[in-house]
Write a protein that holds these residues in place. Structure first.
Motif, PDB file in Angstrom:
ATOM      1  N   ARG A  42      77.438  84.495  45.408  1.00  0.00           N
ATOM      2  CA  ARG A  42      76.165  83.980  45.924  1.00  0.00           C
ATOM      3  C   ARG A  42      76.283  82.619  46.591  1.00  0.00           C
ATOM      4  O   ARG A  42      75.292  81.897  46.729  1.00  0.00           O
ATOM      5  N   GLY A  43      77.512  82.210  46.886  1.00  0.00           N
ATOM      6  CA  GLY A  43      77.669  80.891  47.498  1.00  0.00           C
ATOM      7  C   GLY A  43      77.424  79.776  46.512  1.00  0.00           C
ATOM      8  O   GLY A  43      77.071  78.663  46.883  1.00  0.00           O
ATOM      9  N   GLY A  44      77.624  80.078  45.228  1.00  0.00           N
ATOM     10  CA  GLY A  44      77.509  79.029  44.206  1.00  0.00           C
ATOM     11  C   GLY A  44      76.073  78.722  43.854  1.00  0.00           C
ATOM     12  O   GLY A  44      75.152  79.496  44.122  1.00  0.00           O
ATOM     13  N   ASP A  45      75.894  77.576  43.227  1.00  0.00           N
ATOM     14  CA  ASP A  45      74.574  77.089  42.803  1.00  0.00           C
ATOM     15  C   ASP A  45      73.587  77.184  43.969  1.00  0.00           C
ATOM     16  O   ASP A  45      73.901  76.769  45.096  1.00  0.00           O
ATOM     17  N   THR A  46      72.392  77.708  43.693  1.00  0.00           N
ATOM     18  CA  THR A  46      71.379  77.804  44.750  1.00  0.00           C
ATOM     19  C   THR A  46      71.084  76.449  45.394  1.00  0.00           C
ATOM     20  O   THR A  46      70.677  76.395  46.556  1.00  0.00           O
ATOM     21  N   SER A  47      71.301  75.368  44.655  1.00  0.00           N
ATOM     22  CA  SER A  47      71.032  74.036  45.214  1.00  0.00           C
ATOM     23  C   SER A  47      71.907  73.732  46.426  1.00  0.00           C
ATOM     24  O   SER A  47      71.584  72.851  47.223  1.00  0.00           O
ATOM     25  N   ARG A  48      73.036  74.435  46.534  1.00  0.00           N
ATOM     26  CA  ARG A  48      73.895  74.193  47.703  1.00  0.00           C
ATOM     27  C   ARG A  48      73.212  74.651  48.985  1.00  0.00           C
ATOM     28  O   ARG A  48      73.606  74.246  50.073  1.00  0.00           O
ATOM     29  N   VAL A  54      73.494  66.958  54.408  1.00  0.00           N
ATOM     30  CA  VAL A  54      74.154  65.800  55.005  1.00  0.00           C
ATOM     31  C   VAL A  54      75.339  66.320  55.813  1.00  0.00           C
ATOM     32  O   VAL A  54      76.194  67.044  55.290  1.00  0.00           O
ATOM     33  N   THR A  55      75.313  65.969  57.096  1.00  0.00           N
ATOM     34  CA  THR A  55      76.387  66.377  58.020  1.00  0.00           C
ATOM     35  C   THR A  55      77.108  65.122  58.508  1.00  0.00           C
ATOM     36  O   THR A  55      76.723  64.006  58.145  1.00  0.00           O
ATOM     37  N   ALA A  56      78.117  65.331  59.314  1.00  0.00           N
ATOM     38  CA  ALA A  56      78.849  64.178  59.860  1.00  0.00           C
ATOM     39  C   ALA A  56      77.911  63.260  60.644  1.00  0.00           C
ATOM     40  O   ALA A  56      78.159  62.057  60.760  1.00  0.00           O
ATOM     41  N   ASP A  57      76.831  63.827  61.167  1.00  0.00           N
ATOM     42  CA  ASP A  57      75.892  63.033  61.964  1.00  0.00           C
ATOM     43  C   ASP A  57      74.649  62.617  61.193  1.00  0.00           C
ATOM     44  O   ASP A  57      73.646  62.219  61.790  1.00  0.00           O
ATOM     45  N   GLY A  58      74.667  62.789  59.899  1.00  0.00           N
ATOM     46  CA  GLY A  58      73.491  62.414  59.113  1.00  0.00           C
ATOM     47  C   GLY A  58      72.722  63.638  58.665  1.00  0.00           C
ATOM     48  O   GLY A  58      73.273  64.742  58.616  1.00  0.00           O
ATOM     49  N   LEU A  59      71.439  63.440  58.349  1.00  0.00           N
ATOM     50  CA  LEU A  59      70.638  64.533  57.797  1.00  0.00           C
ATOM     51  C   LEU A  59      70.347  65.598  58.837  1.00  0.00           C
ATOM     52  O   LEU A  59      70.078  65.298  59.994  1.00  0.00           O
ATOM     53  N   ASP A  68      79.502  70.190  55.333  1.00  0.00           N
ATOM     54  CA  ASP A  68      78.131  69.733  55.067  1.00  0.00           C
ATOM     55  C   ASP A  68      77.742  70.054  53.630  1.00  0.00           C
ATOM     56  O   ASP A  68      78.212  71.049  53.064  1.00  0.00           O
ATOM     57  N   MET A  69      76.882  69.225  53.074  1.00  0.00           N
ATOM     58  CA  MET A  69      76.449  69.468  51.695  1.00  0.00           C
ATOM     59  C   MET A  69      74.962  69.169  51.577  1.00  0.00           C
ATOM     60  O   MET A  69      74.468  68.202  52.167  1.00  0.00           O
ATOM     61  N   SER A  70      74.256  70.005  50.839  1.00  0.00           N
ATOM     62  CA  SER A  70      72.823  69.773  50.667  1.00  0.00           C
ATOM     63  C   SER A  70      72.610  68.476  49.893  1.00  0.00           C
ATOM     64  O   SER A  70      73.436  68.089  49.051  1.00  0.00           O
ATOM     65  N   VAL A  71      71.506  67.816  50.197  1.00  0.00           N
ATOM     66  CA  VAL A  71      71.165  66.598  49.450  1.00  0.00           C
ATOM     67  C   VAL A  71      70.978  66.937  47.973  1.00  0.00           C
ATOM     68  O   VAL A  71      71.388  66.183  47.082  1.00  0.00           O
ATOM     69  N   SER A  72      70.393  68.114  47.687  1.00  0.00           N
ATOM     70  CA  SER A  72      70.212  68.523  46.292  1.00  0.00           C
ATOM     71  C   SER A  72      71.545  68.561  45.550  1.00  0.00           C
ATOM     72  O   SER A  72      71.655  68.085  44.420  1.00  0.00           O
TER      73      SER A  72
END
Lengths: 412, 412
Positions: A42-48, A54-59, A68-72
């Motif tokens: 399932r692509g890991g924790d739903t929070s992902r 957050v990307t290389a260019d910011g939110l 990239d990683m979710s702020v959560s």
């Protein structure tokens, strides 16, 4: 060098979303080793997969690259190791059982019945490790039959009565803007877990620790004797003001709001002095607490009239100069930037593992300042499955061939 | 017989009002021995003088006899022993120092600077007991200079940003009806205390544990990435509905309100089916999460229109039958009587030490169900100074003459 007070403890983290991961975040911040088990299917924790990222260019509202990683996840995954295990597969469950043998604590927040179906509930694993503390966080608790009742935060808020404590009589329900159902249960889960670990250290006996979101929040509601107050004539919902503590309420200055709280004679006198009505000190209408309660509307009206013509800073300065408890009503953006709060680590900058910190991105700290022990909420969250090989080889002693074979079988 | 997980630990309780006493109430419920030190010069903990009181005839606004006890004290004093000590007197401070030598934990919530002036701050007592865990709960923390800033719950709420998380944009601040600033800090204080006791057991080192009400509540605010959400266009205050999770909100049926939360395709379909609009499943306007967010007002309007003509039970039955997460918005009076919650001890009847239980008088339980350990929140609160002689003779070994001499000197 000092370390966290839970140094040496190992937590197997079977949680997703908010309530469970917040509990294990606190354990990680206190120095425990937290190994987060994520489902590759399932692509890991739903929070992902919660926007924004957050990307290389910011939110960004959408994910733009694998880094990239979710702020959560940046918030809730801090200081944890991530390993993949598809617990529907027997090979993966065998790995989990090996992890449980090495652990002090398991924390899970699966829906009711899921751990039993997977054979990873407390009854199924306790024999592997008699000292194990196994903590469950669920909507309604592990006792009783709750069918498939869902336990989102707003459902828990509705059932707990908190929605009827804010606002005024007759108002619609008021949802708290914090997900307080999700946030309070993990605090009790950590209290229960640490207590049970202390019991295990004293006696050698592990146990199951069962925390319900509804029960946790309702217990806080029951900290206030609302019933008793109502039965003697104090209404529960009083909106902006609280007449029984007058002067008490939030007031609007020209450029912002402030809260004021002056239930004692001394504080009330300070308020009257601050608003230029020292003449009313000791008056029949405002000289005693009972009188102020009886004339609360007038008293609050006098304060509101005074505040309406003043800048916030001026109003607060006058109140503080006269010893009256008052404070500005701050936005969340102001509050999380309070320099005293950030200096104490109660709020900390969030750091992306690759892109670093972006200005303005903050997360919860661990609001306990120890004189000796270290607290650390600054470590970045892991990428999905980042530590699978390391944990299996170092903690469990699996060799490369075994890991490759498990991977080949789809265990992770 | 099983006992609490903190059995064998002794807590010296120097707290008053709500935040501190709630922390020591939880420690008592977990099995610690809590010795509450009260000031005879002021009639003990201020909570003893909060109206209403429980009298032989039930609730009363005013105290009618010495046996009467405030509901606040009945709630917060449960399971504690009460001893009198006037800490302004050197003889009393000497007794306190003897208590500290026997204790594992001290908890205090004096105003800033008071413990240092009395010579009972951590620096002054640590040498008496190197393993001591000394926990302070204050408005703004023990670090920094906060002058005489007052830390009532409403002041902390205002500063923390929570008042600007409920309601709608442009609304006045919304005070939470629970004293959440007073209630959250003690949860972190217990977490910090237990962690520090575990550290002390491992290393022999005690320490100071310093929790700020503002920091604790602000850390919860920072669990939600409000800044990040706002910066990508999700407003912070959304009132009754949350468009980004549509369908999500509270809705009015004929005879009451319900909360509903259906952000996924599956849940949203259930909602559409429940309201008799299965025709909209898969439609361009409501078929995907993005579409529902874009058309949230219409979707919420459809649900509100359906709800307005239905009884609450009927609306909930239809939603549940279709798998949509929904629940009634309950009053606090209903919530604290939930049979599942009382069966789990998350809310418990309050018992007056002499007059027993009066119907309808409930208090907070300890919302953790242990499979082995016992939790007990049913023991009544002590009368003021009830245990002074017993604690001094049994715990400290003072003889009758010494106790009489201390009493004669005004130590208690």
């Amino acid at each position: 060098m000092s370390t966290g007070p839970l140094t040496g403890k190992t937590v197997i983290d079977l949680t997703t979303a908010l309530a469970g991961p917040y509990a294990t975040l606190l354990l990680a911040g206190l120095g425990a080793r937290v190994i987060k088990v994520e489902n590759p299917a399932r692509g890991g924790d739903t929070s992902r997969n919660n926007s924004p990222y957050v990307t290389a260019d910011g939110l960004s509202m959408r994910r733009t690259s694998d880094d990239d990683m979710s702020v959560s996840m940046m918030l809730r995954g801090r200081g944890k190791e991530s390993i993949l295990l598809d617990l529907k597969r027997p090979e993966s469950r065998e790995v989990l059982r090996d992890l449980v043998r090495e652990a002090d604590i398991v924390v899970e927040n699966y829906s009711a019945g899921v751990t039993a179906r997977l054979g990873i509930d407390y009854a199924s694993v306790r024999d592997l490790n008699p000292r194990l503390v196994y903590t469950s966080i669920s909507g309604f608790g592990a006792t009783g039959d709750h069918g498939d009742r869902k336990a989102m935060d707003t459902i828990i808020q509705a059932l707990s009565g908190v929605m009827m404590t804010a606002g005024e009589p007759g108002d619609p329900p008021v949802r708290f803007g914090l997900p307080i159902g999700d946030l309070v249960a993990p605090l009790f889960a950590v209290i229960g877990t640490l207590s049970a670990v202390m019991h295990a250290e004293r006696t050698g006996e592990g146990q199951h620790v069962d925390v319900s979101m509804l029960g946790a929040l309702t217990s806080l509601v029951a900290c206030e004797p609302f019933d008793a107050l109502e039965s003697v004539g104090f209404p529960l919902r009083t909106g902006t003001y609280v007449p029984r503590l007058a002067p008490f309420g939030t007031f609007r200055a020209v450029d912002g709001w402030f809260a004021l709280c002056g239930p004692t004679d001394q504080f009330a006198e300070g308020v009257l002095r601050a608003i230029g009505r020292a003449d009313l000190i000791g008056s029949a209408d405002f000289g005693t607490r009972d009188a102020r309660v009886a004339n609360a509307d007038r008293l609050h009206g006098l304060i509101a009239g005074w505040a309406a013509e003043r800048m916030l800073a001026e109003a607060l300065a006058a109140l503080h100069a006269n010893g009256a408890p008052a404070a500005p009503v701050r936005s969340t953006a102001e509050a999380v930037r309070d320099p005293d709060v950030t200096a104490r680590g109660e709020v900390v900058p969030l750091v992306h593992p690759k892109f670093g910190h972006f200005d303005g991105l903050y997360g919860s700290g661990l609001p306990v300042v120890f004189s000796r022990s270290l607290v650390d909420m600054s470590a970045p969250a892991p990428q999905l499955g980042e530590h699978t090989d390391a944990v299996l080889s170092e903690l469990l002693g699996y060799d490369e061939q075994r890991i490759a074979s498990l991977r080949g079988a789809g265990a992770f």
